[in-house]
Enzyme design. Structure first.
Site, PDB file in Angstrom:
ATOM      1  N   PHE A 103      -4.660  -2.457  14.713  1.00  0.00           N
ATOM      2  CA  PHE A 103      -3.231  -2.376  14.419  1.00  0.00           C
ATOM      3  C   PHE A 103      -3.020  -1.777  13.040  1.00  0.00           C
ATOM      4  O   PHE A 103      -3.581  -2.235  12.041  1.00  0.00           O
ATOM      5  CB  PHE A 103      -2.596  -3.765  14.462  1.00  0.00           C
ATOM      6  CG  PHE A 103      -1.122  -3.775  14.175  1.00  0.00           C
ATOM      7  CD1 PHE A 103      -0.233  -3.168  15.044  1.00  0.00           C
ATOM      8  CD2 PHE A 103      -0.618  -4.371  13.030  1.00  0.00           C
ATOM      9  CE1 PHE A 103       1.133  -3.158  14.785  1.00  0.00           C
ATOM     10  CE2 PHE A 103       0.747  -4.384  12.764  1.00  0.00           C
ATOM     11  CZ  PHE A 103       1.622  -3.773  13.650  1.00  0.00           C
ATOM     12  N   GLU A 163     -10.583  -0.240   3.932  1.00  0.00           N
ATOM     13  CA  GLU A 163      -9.773  -1.435   3.686  1.00  0.00           C
ATOM     14  C   GLU A 163     -10.522  -2.475   2.852  1.00  0.00           C
ATOM     15  O   GLU A 163     -10.276  -3.672   2.963  1.00  0.00           O
ATOM     16  CB  GLU A 163      -9.350  -2.049   5.030  1.00  0.00           C
ATOM     17  CG  GLU A 163      -8.719  -1.088   6.004  1.00  0.00           C
ATOM     18  CD  GLU A 163      -7.396  -0.523   5.507  1.00  0.00           C
ATOM     19  OE1 GLU A 163      -6.799  -1.112   4.591  1.00  0.00           O
ATOM     20  OE2 GLU A 163      -6.966   0.517   6.033  1.00  0.00           O
ATOM     21  N   GLY A 170       0.485   0.302   7.723  1.00  0.00           N
ATOM     22  CA  GLY A 170       0.648   1.003   6.457  1.00  0.00           C
ATOM     23  C   GLY A 170       0.257   2.460   6.637  1.00  0.00           C
ATOM     24  O   GLY A 170       0.762   3.150   7.526  1.00  0.00           O
TER      25      GLY A 170
END
Length: 218
Positions: free
Chosen positions: A6, A86, A9
């Site tokens: 998902f 990330e 951003g």
């Protein structure tokens, strides 16, 4: 094996990996907030930027996109890429994903999402909430290797608009940033279609930190 990821951003406009399918939809129980500090792409250690993370709130929803990746080898490659991209986020959660044509039953279950938590012992990049004007000033000034922090915000706002997933909080913050930039010399930003120009402060920051805007990686 199938992996679903998902994005809420920068994954919305730059996934950065090959995927087999992309669905627009939302997850429940979270809202999108600019509470995560960023020092590797949209800011520096000396002057961090702000990027989005998710805050758990009962009844909230967050619109975005889910990406399907099929095949063990491809899945491993994507996970390796995302873990690096990330790396400033300390949590991996698996959530249910819904689409507009299926509001009660999840369209996809067990979708991976990266979150920066509010636990400062685990997440040293947690910036937390701040007054709107304070966040706007920080975002208007911060610059990192991937470019100005405000560009990240404006791209997110535009992308959500294109997906018909307007986020009122994002729009309010973007408008506050435009006001900050309009008050700076040499900047012409409108609420309709902003012409993004680097301010004198931005150029100074780039020069002092020996950085130039680069391709978005987050």
């Amino acid at each position: 094996m199938v992996l679903w990821v998902f994005g809420y951003g920068s994954l919305l406009w730059k996934a950065g990996f090959d995927y087999d399918e992309r669905l627009v939809g939302y997850i429940k129980g979270y809202r999108r907030v600019f509470y995560q500090a960023n020092t590797d792409h949209r800011g520096t250690a000396a002057y961090p930027g702000r990027v989005v993370t998710l805050e758990a709130i009962e009844g909230a929803i967050t619109w975005g996109a889910a990406y399907r990746v099929s095949g063990d080898d491809k899945e491993a490659l994507v996970l390796s890429y995302l873990d690096l991209r990330e790396q400033e986020y300390d949590q991996k959660e698996h959530v249910n994903f819904y689409t507009a044509d299926c509001l009660e039953t999840p369209t996809v279950c067990n979708v991976l999402v990266y979150i920066g938590s509010s636990d400062k012992f685990k997440n040293r990049f947690w910036a937390g909430p701040a007054p709107l004007d304070e966040m706007a000033k920080q975002i208007a000034r911060a610059v990192g290797p991937s470019g100005p922090n405000y560009e990240y915000l404006f791209r997110l706002e535009e992308c959500l608009h294109e997906l018909d997933c307007v986020d009122a909080d994002i729009c309010e913050l973007a408008e506050a940033v435009r006001k900050q930039m309009n008050s700076s010399k040499g900047v012409n930003v409108t609420s309709e279609r902003p012409e993004i120009n680097l301010t004198t402060e931005v150029y100074s920051c780039l020069e002092n930190n020996h950085m130039i805007p680069a391709t978005e990686h987050r």
